[in-house]
Motif scaffolding. Structure first.
Motif, PDB file in Angstrom:
ATOM      1  N   HIS A 192       0.801  -1.053  -0.038  1.00 52.39           N
ATOM      2  CA  HIS A 192       0.174  -0.206   0.026  1.00 52.39           C
ATOM      3  C   HIS A 192       0.952   1.324  -0.044  1.00 52.39           C
ATOM      4  CE1 HIS A 192      -4.092  -1.715   1.709  1.00 52.39           C
ATOM      5  NE2 HIS A 192      -3.766  -2.160   0.358  1.00 52.39           N
ATOM      6  N   ALA A 193       1.903   1.180   0.605  1.00 51.34           N
ATOM      7  CA  ALA A 193       2.929   2.524   0.794  1.00 51.34           C
ATOM      8  C   ALA A 193       3.315   2.855  -0.503  1.00 51.34           C
ATOM      9  CB  ALA A 193       3.939   2.329   1.605  1.00 51.34           C
ATOM     10  N   ASN A 194       3.341   1.835  -1.690  1.00 50.42           N
ATOM     11  CA  ASN A 194       3.667   2.122  -2.872  1.00 50.42           C
ATOM     12  C   ASN A 194       2.552   2.483  -3.698  1.00 50.42           C
ATOM     13  OD1 ASN A 194       6.645   1.755  -3.490  1.00 50.42           O
ATOM     14  ND2 ASN A 194       6.097  -0.143  -2.218  1.00 50.42           N
ATOM     15  N   GLY A 195       1.387   2.578  -3.227  1.00 46.64           N
ATOM     16  CA  GLY A 195       0.191   3.268  -3.825  1.00 46.64           C
ATOM     17  C   GLY A 195      -0.352   1.974  -4.626  1.00 46.64           C
ATOM     18  N   LEU A 196      -0.045   0.809  -4.279  1.00 47.56           N
ATOM     19  CA  LEU A 196      -0.690  -0.327  -5.030  1.00 47.56           C
ATOM     20  C   LEU A 196      -1.743  -1.335  -4.080  1.00 47.56           C
ATOM     21  CD1 LEU A 196       0.459  -1.401  -7.858  1.00 47.56           C
ATOM     22  CD2 LEU A 196       1.719  -3.065  -6.616  1.00 47.56           C
ATOM     23  N   GLU A 197      -2.758  -1.589  -4.830  1.00 44.41           N
ATOM     24  CA  GLU A 197      -3.966  -2.386  -4.123  1.00 44.41           C
ATOM     25  C   GLU A 197      -3.390  -3.922  -4.483  1.00 44.41           C
ATOM     26  OE1 GLU A 197      -7.648  -1.449  -5.544  1.00 44.41           O
ATOM     27  OE2 GLU A 197      -7.670   0.644  -4.813  1.00 44.41           O
ATOM     28  N   ILE A 198      -4.263  -4.638  -3.641  1.00 44.71           N
ATOM     29  CA  ILE A 198      -3.838  -6.123  -3.801  1.00 44.71           C
ATOM     30  C   ILE A 198      -5.330  -6.771  -4.197  1.00 44.71           C
ATOM     31  CG2 ILE A 198      -3.432  -8.115  -2.457  1.00 44.71           C
ATOM     32  CD1 ILE A 198      -1.915  -6.144  -0.452  1.00 44.71           C
ATOM     33  N   ASP A 199      -4.929  -7.430  -5.432  1.00 42.19           N
ATOM     34  CA  ASP A 199      -6.090  -8.110  -6.116  1.00 42.19           C
ATOM     35  C   ASP A 199      -6.261  -9.465  -5.356  1.00 42.19           C
ATOM     36  OD1 ASP A 199      -6.569  -6.563  -8.388  1.00 42.19           O
ATOM     37  OD2 ASP A 199      -4.768  -7.397  -9.214  1.00 42.19           O
ATOM     38  N   ASP A 200      -5.210 -10.010  -4.846  1.00 42.88           N
ATOM     39  CA  ASP A 200      -5.331 -11.193  -4.088  1.00 42.88           C
ATOM     40  C   ASP A 200      -4.038 -11.586  -3.573  1.00 42.88           C
ATOM     41  OD1 ASP A 200      -6.559 -13.380  -2.818  1.00 42.88           O
ATOM     42  OD2 ASP A 200      -7.200 -14.633  -4.620  1.00 42.88           O
ATOM     43  N   LEU A 201      -3.909 -12.094  -2.184  1.00 46.37           N
ATOM     44  CA  LEU A 201      -2.886 -12.611  -1.725  1.00 46.37           C
ATOM     45  C   LEU A 201      -2.815 -14.261  -1.945  1.00 46.37           C
ATOM     46  CD1 LEU A 201      -2.411 -11.238   2.040  1.00 46.37           C
ATOM     47  CD2 LEU A 201      -0.964 -10.599   0.124  1.00 46.37           C
ATOM     48  N   VAL A 202      -1.979 -14.653  -2.261  1.00 48.16           N
ATOM     49  CA  VAL A 202      -1.682 -16.041  -2.795  1.00 48.16           C
ATOM     50  C   VAL A 202      -0.507 -16.779  -1.965  1.00 48.16           C
ATOM     51  CG1 VAL A 202      -1.486 -17.729  -4.398  1.00 48.16           C
ATOM     52  CG2 VAL A 202      -2.644 -15.261  -4.931  1.00 48.16           C
ATOM     53  N   LEU A 203      -1.019 -17.795  -1.387  1.00 47.91           N
ATOM     54  CA  LEU A 203       0.231 -18.857  -0.871  1.00 47.91           C
ATOM     55  C   LEU A 203       1.039 -19.233  -1.910  1.00 47.91           C
ATOM     56  CD1 LEU A 203       1.231 -20.269   1.641  1.00 47.91           C
ATOM     57  CD2 LEU A 203      -0.170 -22.092   1.214  1.00 47.91           C
ATOM     58  N   GLU A 204       2.502 -18.907  -1.660  1.00 44.89           N
ATOM     59  CA  GLU A 204       3.291 -19.104  -2.776  1.00 44.89           C
ATOM     60  C   GLU A 204       3.534 -20.581  -3.321  1.00 44.89           C
ATOM     61  OE1 GLU A 204       7.277 -17.175  -1.428  1.00 44.89           O
ATOM     62  OE2 GLU A 204       5.977 -15.234  -1.280  1.00 44.89           O
ATOM     63  N   PRO A 205       3.323 -21.471  -2.327  1.00 44.71           N
ATOM     64  CA  PRO A 205       3.771 -22.732  -3.206  1.00 44.71           C
ATOM     65  C   PRO A 205       2.307 -23.121  -4.196  1.00 44.71           C
ATOM     66  CG  PRO A 205       3.120 -23.075  -0.816  1.00 44.71           C
ATOM     67  CD  PRO A 205       3.800 -21.555  -1.136  1.00 44.71           C
ATOM     68  N   LEU A 206       1.258 -22.433  -3.943  1.00 44.57           N
ATOM     69  CA  LEU A 206       0.007 -22.710  -4.823  1.00 44.57           C
ATOM     70  C   LEU A 206       0.266 -21.730  -5.982  1.00 44.57           C
ATOM     71  CD1 LEU A 206      -3.133 -22.045  -2.215  1.00 44.57           C
ATOM     72  CD2 LEU A 206      -1.594 -24.155  -2.626  1.00 44.57           C
ATOM     73  N   ALA A 207       0.942 -20.826  -6.095  1.00 43.30           N
ATOM     74  CA  ALA A 207       1.435 -20.094  -7.240  1.00 43.30           C
ATOM     75  C   ALA A 207       2.281 -20.853  -8.019  1.00 43.30           C
ATOM     76  CB  ALA A 207       1.801 -18.840  -7.029  1.00 43.30           C
ATOM     77  N   SER A 208       3.520 -21.308  -7.374  1.00 42.86           N
ATOM     78  CA  SER A 208       4.465 -22.040  -8.143  1.00 42.86           C
ATOM     79  C   SER A 208       3.824 -23.339  -8.546  1.00 42.86           C
ATOM     80  CB  SER A 208       5.714 -22.632  -7.072  1.00 42.86           C
ATOM     81  OG  SER A 208       6.236 -21.470  -6.462  1.00 42.86           O
ATOM     82  N   ALA A 209       2.968 -23.929  -8.029  1.00 46.87           N
ATOM     83  CA  ALA A 209       2.334 -25.283  -8.725  1.00 46.87           C
ATOM     84  C   ALA A 209       1.548 -25.114  -9.690  1.00 46.87           C
ATOM     85  CB  ALA A 209       1.279 -25.727  -7.534  1.00 46.87           C
ATOM     86  N   GLN A 210       0.619 -23.853  -9.857  1.00 46.09           N
ATOM     87  CA  GLN A 210       0.173 -23.305 -11.024  1.00 46.09           C
ATOM     88  C   GLN A 210       1.173 -23.038 -12.259  1.00 46.09           C
ATOM     89  OE1 GLN A 210      -3.046 -21.869 -10.038  1.00 46.09           O
ATOM     90  NE2 GLN A 210      -3.808 -21.465 -12.137  1.00 46.09           N
TER      91      GLN A 210
END
Ligand SMILES: Nc1ncnc2c1ncn2[C@@H]1O[C@H](COP(=O)(O)OP(=O)(O)OP(=O)(O)O)[C@@H](O)[C@H]1O
Ligand SMILES: [Mg+2]
Length: 430
Positions: A192-210
């Protein structure tokens, strides 16, 4: 829930009509590197990566923010690099999260479809997941992801996608990933301090698996293990569904520290040495081979025996493979993994690690690299980009229901737009 960092998240559908509407952004805040990717989604819903920013990580330890000022600055730098290469300004990102604070449990959610029955919609399955997600947690913990394991429509169980089926009652069994509120809030604040919103927080291994698993592997039974700089993240898939996740607090950083201490050399030199000459199996290295490397001391140089280097590395590699083996057995799914273990993350590039893993782990082993992603910028085929690429793919597949934080982003959003324009146009600064 009211004061929780994720409590203020609401659903929205993809916006359209603006320049950024066809763009999605992934932000992998790792212990070693911070990587931002910007992907353009075409009308066939396929992604092309058009922007990338990669900077050394600062202010993180074992996957968690430990210095918000440093982490905020490094995140900002990665985003700016990605935006500059893509020529757009992003407003939000899919963000990876890991760390030893993560844990997982299973929960059920049930919704009524109606007295007369009807076709189940995506909204119904989402409602069921919301129910499953709605669990009592200590005040210092938050739900990060709710991932469906299987659905039950009336009495029919084991359904992966109930949408379009006819029924009266929909039940879901879901994996609920939780994390420490403080760790989540620290990460969110840096973004947020960089002015960015978050679409979704994702557990990293779930992203890697994808990014690295094939559909066949997920169906057969497989464990993806992402060995990064600070953590080793594990996710087990059976019959195409997620069954188990774990974040182990061991990673490449341990290898580097071992070598730096054992050979009395600076951290960055030790890391470069491992990457260029390291091996997890001493027998694969000639016993007499020596390499000249930097060291502490007056002349700043020393000769290192490559076999000795491999012996230091192999001690840690043996430990890491033992931890992976123990965790897979502890999950109880060790007998259900015909597709074995897919190693990814930066450390998966360590020479000899595949050989050592094949010897120490009782499952088939392969190295997983992101594939099938068209990139106009960085070469993303290295295992260290699995999480970043997977986050974009997560955004693409889950994009119809991204989360967005409703709290107003800081005025830095505008500041970043102006900064971006300034790079393009010679706007006077005062
Ligand atoms: N060829 C190589 N051989 C051995 N180790 C390597 C090699 N290339 C990278 N590494 C190690 O991989 C680690 C970085 O991996 P990665 O980029 O996946 O980590 P990260 O995502 O920043 O961290 P984490 O996910 O744990 O928070 C570093 O410790 C680095 O030394
Ligand atoms: Mg990582």
């Amino acid at each position: 829930m009211a004061n929780s960092p994720l409590g203020s998240l609401t659903r929205r559908s993809k916006t359209s009509g603006t320049n950024t509407s066809e763009m999605i952004c992934a932000l992998d805040v790792g212990t070693t590197k911070i990587c931002a990717l910007i992907g353009m989604v075409d009308d066939k819903n396929s992604l092309r990566i058009v922007g990338a920013g990669r900077v050394p990580s600062k202010g993180l330890r074992r996957g968690m923010v430990v210095n918000t000022t440093d982490a905020t600055a490094a995140i900002g730098q990665a985003i700016e690099e990605a935006e500059a290469s893509a020529g757009v300004t992003m407003e939000s990102a899919y963000v990876g999260i890991a760390g030893g604070h993560i844990s997982a449990l299973t929960s059920k959610g049930v919704v009524a479809i109606g007295r007369n029955g009807r076709k189940i919609t995506a909204d119904d399955s989402q409602r069921a997941l919301e129910q499953a997600r709605n669990i009592a947690l200590p005040h210092n913990r938050e739900v990060i992801n709710a991932v469906a394991r299987a659905y039950v429509v009336d009495d029919q169980n084991g359904i992966l996608d109930p949408v379009g089926m006819y029924g009266y009652r929909l039940e879901v069994e879901a994996n609920i990933i939780t994390g420490a509120t403080s760790a989540i809030t620290n990460l969110i604040n840096c973004i947020h301090a960089n002015g960015l919103e978050i679409d979704d927080l994702v557990l990293e291994p779930l992203a890697s698996a994808q990014a690295v698993l094939t559909d066949e592997e997920r169906q057969a039974g497989v464990a993806v293990v992402d060995i990064g700089g600070g953590t080793t993240d594990l996710a087990i898939y059976l019959e195409s569904a997620l069954w188990h996740t774990e974040v182990l607090e061991v990673g490449g950083d341990h290898f580097v520290r071992d070598v730096a201490a054992g050979l009395r050399m600076p951290y960055d030199k030790a890391e470069a040495l491992i990457k260029q000459f390291g091996n997890a199996v001493p027998d694969l290295v000639p016993a007499t081979s020596e390499v000249r490397v930097g060291s502490f001391g007056a002349d700043g140089q020393q000769m290192v025996n490559q076999r000795l280097l491999a012996e230091i590395i192999s001690a840690r590699a043996e430990e890491v493979t033992e931890l992976i083996s123990r965790e897979v057995r502890r999950s109880g799914y060790d007998g259900l993994l015909p597709a074995g273990i897919v190693l990814t993350g930066g450390v998966a590039q360590l020479a000899g690690l595949t050989e050592l893993s094949r010897k120490n782990l009782e499952w088939p082993v392969r190295i997983g690299r992101p594939s099938g992603m068209d990139s106009a910028v960085l070469d993303l085929s290295s295992p260290e980009y699995s999480t970043s690429v997977g986050l974009l793919q997560w955004g693409l597949t889950q994009g119809a229901k991204p989360y967005v934080v409703t709290t107003a982003p800081t005025s830095l959003t505008w500041k970043r737009v102006v900064e971006f324009l300034r790079r393009l146009l010679p706007i006077p600064t005062s």
